[in-house]
Design an enzyme around this catalytic site. Sequence first.
Site, PDB file in Angstrom:
ATOM      1  N   GLU A 126      -2.244  11.439   3.814  1.00 41.75           N
ATOM      2  CA  GLU A 126      -3.214  11.065   4.678  1.00 41.75           C
ATOM      3  C   GLU A 126      -3.537  12.505   5.773  1.00 41.75           C
ATOM      4  O   GLU A 126      -2.309  12.887   5.819  1.00 41.75           O
ATOM      5  CB  GLU A 126      -2.906   9.976   5.603  1.00 41.75           C
ATOM      6  CG  GLU A 126      -3.115   8.802   4.868  1.00 41.75           C
ATOM      7  CD  GLU A 126      -2.603   7.554   5.706  1.00 41.75           C
ATOM      8  OE1 GLU A 126      -3.640   7.004   6.158  1.00 41.75           O
ATOM      9  OE2 GLU A 126      -1.456   7.444   6.009  1.00 41.75           O
ATOM     10  N   GLU A 174       0.765  -1.156  -0.096  1.00 42.48           N
ATOM     11  CA  GLU A 174       0.115   0.094  -0.179  1.00 42.48           C
ATOM     12  C   GLU A 174       0.744   1.226   0.108  1.00 42.48           C
ATOM     13  O   GLU A 174       1.900   1.168   0.783  1.00 42.48           O
ATOM     14  CB  GLU A 174      -0.883   0.058   1.212  1.00 42.48           C
ATOM     15  CG  GLU A 174      -1.814   1.348   1.466  1.00 42.48           C
ATOM     16  CD  GLU A 174      -2.544   1.376   2.783  1.00 42.48           C
ATOM     17  OE1 GLU A 174      -2.989  -0.017   3.118  1.00 42.48           O
ATOM     18  OE2 GLU A 174      -2.785   2.286   3.299  1.00 42.48           O
TER      19      GLU A 174
END
Length: 276
Positions: A168, A163
Site C-alpha cells: 500500500e 486480507e
Amino acid sequence: MRFSLLIVLLCVCFSTTYCAKSKSKSNIKFDTLVWSDEFNNSGPIDSTKWFHQTQIPAGGDWYGGLINHYTNRIENSYVEDGFLNIAARKEIFNDQGEIKAYTSARLNSKFAFTYGRVEVRAKMPTGVGTWPAIWMLNKNIDEPGAYWQKQGFGTTYWPVCGEIDILEHWGKKQNRIQSAVHTGASAGDDVVNLGGRVIENVSNQFHIYSLEWYENKMIFSVDDVVHYEYEPAERNSDTWPFTTDQYILLNIAIEPDIDPSFEESSMVVDYIRVYQ
C-alpha cells in the site's frame, strides 16, 4: 536409569523432529511459475485473467469513504507498450445512480491459490489522496460484485475471511510503503499486523514487491529486502484464516483529502508472477 535416559532421548528426538518440520515450512523454495501476466501487448486487459470490480457497496460509497468510481473502461485500465496502467482520473462520472468526481479501476484476478510467492514489478502513482494497493483476499469473501462471490464462493465476511496487503502507498506519505495482514483479531484502522519503510523513487522507478506465503508465516519484501514478517504465536481462525485460496487485487482508491489540483496518475505494472 536406562528407562529415564530412553525417555529423555525420545523427547529430544521428538523435539528436534518437530522443530525441523516447523522450520521447514518457511524454508520451502517457491520456484515453479504457476500463473503470471507479463502484459506483453497493447489494448484492453486480458479478460481471461482479470475481472473489473465496479459494483458499489450498499450506501453508495466504497469502504472507507472513498470518493471514486471504479470502472471497466479502457481509460482507467489498459495495457500499453508492455505495461499495465491503472489510471486514476479527475472527471465527473455517473454510474449506478451515483455521481463522483474521480474514476479508477479495481481488478480481481481470476486465479486463486494457497501458499506461494508473489512478485509484482511496479511504479506507484503520485498525488496526495491517492491510495494504490497490491493485495489479496480469500475467494470466500461475501462481497457483492467481487469476482469470486459471483462464482458462488461468497460465504464469509471481511475481515474474518482474511486480507493480505502486499503493498500500500499513500500519496500523502510519498515513498513510504506498507504491508499489512487483516484478520478477525486485527483489522481496519486498528490493524497492528503491519510494517513498512521509506523507499526512494517509488513513483519514478520500478521496484519488485513480494510476498512469501507459507503454512505458518508470511514475509513481505521490496527488492528482496524484508520489511515485515507475520508469524502469529497461535494460529487459529482469528489470527490465521490463511489456509485456503486467495486472489490478487490491483486498484487505486481516491481518499476525500485528494489534492484539488490532482488530474491523473497511474500505477504502472511490468509483471505479476506467482510461484509455488
